[in-house]
Design an enzyme around this catalytic site. Sequence first.
Site, PDB file in Angstrom:
ATOM      1  N   TRP A   1      -5.966   1.067  10.195  1.00 38.89           N
ATOM      2  CA  TRP A   1      -6.072   1.096   8.733  1.00 38.89           C
ATOM      3  C   TRP A   1      -5.803  -0.290   8.155  1.00 38.89           C
ATOM      4  O   TRP A   1      -6.373  -0.674   7.139  1.00 38.89           O
ATOM      5  CB  TRP A   1      -5.118   2.138   8.137  1.00 38.89           C
TER       6      TRP A   1
ATOM      7  N   TYR B   1       0.832  -1.203   0.000  1.00 33.59           N
ATOM      8  CA  TYR B   1       0.000   0.000   0.000  1.00 33.59           C
ATOM      9  C   TYR B   1       0.871   1.260   0.000  1.00 33.59           C
ATOM     10  O   TYR B   1       0.642   2.195  -0.776  1.00 33.59           O
ATOM     11  CB  TYR B   1      -0.936  -0.031   1.209  1.00 33.59           C
TER      12      TYR B   1
ATOM     13  N   GLU C   1     -11.863   5.687   4.544  1.00 41.25           N
ATOM     14  CA  GLU C   1     -11.335   6.503   5.651  1.00 41.25           C
ATOM     15  C   GLU C   1     -12.391   6.653   6.747  1.00 41.25           C
ATOM     16  O   GLU C   1     -12.069   6.628   7.937  1.00 41.25           O
ATOM     17  CB  GLU C   1     -10.874   7.875   5.156  1.00 41.25           C
TER      18      GLU C   1
END
Length: 196
Positions: free
Chosen positions: A56, A26, A48
């Site tokens: 995350w 990522y 988000e």
Amino acid sequence: MTDLLIGADGLARCGWGASTPDYAIYHDEEWGRPLRGDDALYERLTLEAFQSGLSWLTILRKREAFRAAFDGFRIGAVAGYGEADVARLLADAGIVRNRAKIEAAVANARAALELPDGLATLLWSYAPAPRARRPASFAEVPALTPESTALAKELKKRGFRFVGPTTAYALMQATGMVDDHLAGCHVQRPAEAVMG
């Protein structure tokens, strides 16, 4: 965790980006790279919001399930969701099952459809001028900025939910509106991002 780490591949990365293989991919391929499409930005805004209060990494590992559950984050499709879709999503163990966040995703799709120039145009209009240099350490990376605060206020005014200043700044980081890769990180800032 130190601010900058050298991976097994010999590349220097922001510390968080070297902590797991998922994060490394990522970090290297997506985070901080300019993203412009309405649906793509809606996906990131939605993820988000779902991340709020969670890691995350949890969201990243559920991303494909989110994409399947939310019709590939096509704004027009999600805007048409009704109570049956909300119930379907609440029953989907592959995603984060939080009614408020699911309902926010639907409301945000509807709000995005109402934007005269599209979601990308609105979001990028709040991107700050590029910094003269990358941050030297995580201590120099803010949690929110005047631009993210203004963006969150504008989004809320337009009917968006789960878009506070911190979430708005995380979105700016993830989509290349700001470059928060640390000095010395191997990821190069694309020239297009600087030109806006």
